[in-house]
Design an enzyme around this catalytic site. Sequence first.
Site, PDB file in Angstrom:
ATOM      1  N   GLU A 288     -43.004 -26.765  49.947  1.00  0.00           N
ATOM      2  CA  GLU A 288     -42.785 -25.532  49.200  1.00  0.00           C
ATOM      3  C   GLU A 288     -44.107 -24.965  48.668  1.00  0.00           C
ATOM      4  OE1 GLU A 288     -38.548 -25.313  47.303  1.00  0.00           O
ATOM      5  OE2 GLU A 288     -39.969 -25.234  45.668  1.00  0.00           O
ATOM      6  N   HIS A 309     -38.068 -47.871  65.183  1.00  0.00           N
ATOM      7  CA  HIS A 309     -37.063 -48.046  66.234  1.00  0.00           C
ATOM      8  C   HIS A 309     -36.342 -46.737  66.540  1.00  0.00           C
ATOM      9  CE1 HIS A 309     -37.471 -52.485  66.211  1.00  0.00           C
ATOM     10  NE2 HIS A 309     -37.959 -52.198  65.010  1.00  0.00           N
ATOM     11  N   LYS A 423     -30.782 -16.991  50.248  1.00  0.00           N
ATOM     12  CA  LYS A 423     -29.869 -16.695  49.131  1.00  0.00           C
ATOM     13  C   LYS A 423     -29.299 -15.295  49.268  1.00  0.00           C
ATOM     14  CE  LYS A 423     -32.242 -19.640  45.792  1.00  0.00           C
ATOM     15  NZ  LYS A 423     -33.092 -19.662  44.608  1.00  0.00           N
TER      16      LYS A 423
HETATM   17  O1  PA5 Z   1     -39.324 -26.040  43.082  1.00  0.00           O
HETATM   18  C1  PA5 Z   1     -38.558 -25.123  42.879  1.00  0.00           C
HETATM   19  O2  PA5 Z   1     -38.860 -24.159  42.170  1.00  0.00           O
HETATM   20  C2  PA5 Z   1     -37.159 -25.117  43.455  1.00  0.00           C
HETATM   21  O3  PA5 Z   1     -36.951 -26.179  44.344  1.00  0.00           O
HETATM   22  C3  PA5 Z   1     -36.140 -25.225  42.325  1.00  0.00           C
HETATM   23  O4  PA5 Z   1     -36.359 -26.418  41.628  1.00  0.00           O
HETATM   24  C4  PA5 Z   1     -34.724 -25.157  42.863  1.00  0.00           C
HETATM   25  O5  PA5 Z   1     -34.553 -24.003  43.623  1.00  0.00           O
HETATM   26  C5  PA5 Z   1     -33.726 -25.179  41.728  1.00  0.00           C
HETATM   27  O6  PA5 Z   1     -33.945 -24.112  40.867  1.00  0.00           O
HETATM   28  P1  PA5 Z   1     -33.305 -24.077  39.423  1.00  0.00           P
HETATM   29  O7  PA5 Z   1     -33.855 -25.209  38.641  1.00  0.00           O
HETATM   30  O8  PA5 Z   1     -33.711 -22.747  38.870  1.00  0.00           O
HETATM   31  O9  PA5 Z   1     -31.816 -24.191  39.595  1.00  0.00           O
END
Ligand code: PA5
Length: 435
Positions: A288, A309, A423
């Site tokens: 990310e 394996h 989303k």
């Molecule tokens: O690292 C990030 O920002 C995302 O992976 C969020 O943690 C994830 O989308 C969950 O978001 P939230 O905590 O707002 O529900």
Amino acid sequence: MDTLKVNVGHVLDYMKMDEIDTLLPEVLAAREHLIKGDAAGNDFLGWVNLPIEIDDDMLNRLKDDVQRLQKKSQVMVVVGIGGSYLGARMVIEALQSEFAAMNLGDKPFIVYAGHTLGEDYYAQLLSLLDKVDYTTCVISKSGTTTEPAVAFRIVKAHMEKKYGHDEAQKRIVAITDAKRGALHEIATQEGYPMYVIPDNVGGRYSVLTPVGLLPIAMAGFDIDRLLLGARDMHSICINNNTLDGNPALMYAAVRNALYRKGKKVEMLVGCQLNMRYVAEWWKQLYGESEGKEGKGLLPHSITITTDLHSMGQYVQEGERLIMETMLRVHKPNATVPVPTDERNLDGINYLAHKTLTEINNCAAEGTIAAHISGGVPVVEITVPKIDEYTIGQLIYFFEFACGVSGYTLGINPFDQPGVEAYKKNMFHLLGKPGF
Ligand code: PA5
């Protein structure tokens, strides 16, 4: 050995040390950006000094809540997705027995929700929750993420039916934004104890906030030792400006050097099954943070010897895109020797009295040699052993290295614009107003 180490010796068959050293000015500049907060994403650098700035009053309140909730829990449901559950799960799965679920009642066993929309998963979860005493920790920074919102609605309804509204209220804790979001609103209206995710700490960097600390403490692990490990690694990362003295700079430099030489996939190789969720957390952190603008090493993972394996063939002879980072543990927490058998029908008496770690280490050495000869350079990260202190070091090391590596790559490591795309489509398909 008491500190995490990075060894690039096995990369030197693939490129010269000079090629890694050339990146020193770039990783030092990136480190300065993290310390000074003068580059893209600088409003999300709250994690940099988190280990030394932790609020003691918050920590004491958290420990009191944990003590109270532990008395009510055979199980705690942690509701969250992405950065809102992977950090806690990594630490808990690294430290707990693989068979902890069999000992319900010993320490609260943590189960997860909100990280999937699989219907069967929730049916199975509810049927477990029918049978056990449980509490819930719901975590969402934005407070509006669909998956945890749906999961929490399901679990909350189950709790209120099982315990009644007032008792359910005493069994729930919320971790969310200080002011905004639907979860903040629900927690305020219902009077749940609430913890705040600081505005300047992104989800994937939030394991050392209540997001990670509360579930980890609930599972019975020592969060003070975890924070101490992170603090000690913070000091190493902030104060050392050489590749040899600063493992995060070395790791960031070597992975960028390999990327520039055509390695597009980084395989994190765990040598023990309990490292699986370290890999899951690391994949989110690096994927990310770096996967943007058409750039970034693709984070992948295997466990040895399990996956030798299955994926071993590809790593050895498939596309030559892979570099490996092997996560090694210097000393196990327990030893299990191989027994002697007089009849030796299985032919493995040559292994008798060796411990499994000795055998596993030979597998690791053999794997490294084979992969190097197959054109896969291997970086080794070694931690002294697996406990709260060393996991704390590992967390901060990977976070700091990720920030340095992302800036060295030339992207903003602290945003995630691509996560929004699915989303919008999903909301449209579900008929959410405005989509
Ligand atoms: O690292 C990030 O920002 C995302 O992976 C969020 O943690 C994830 O989308 C969950 O978001 P939230 O905590 O707002 O529900």
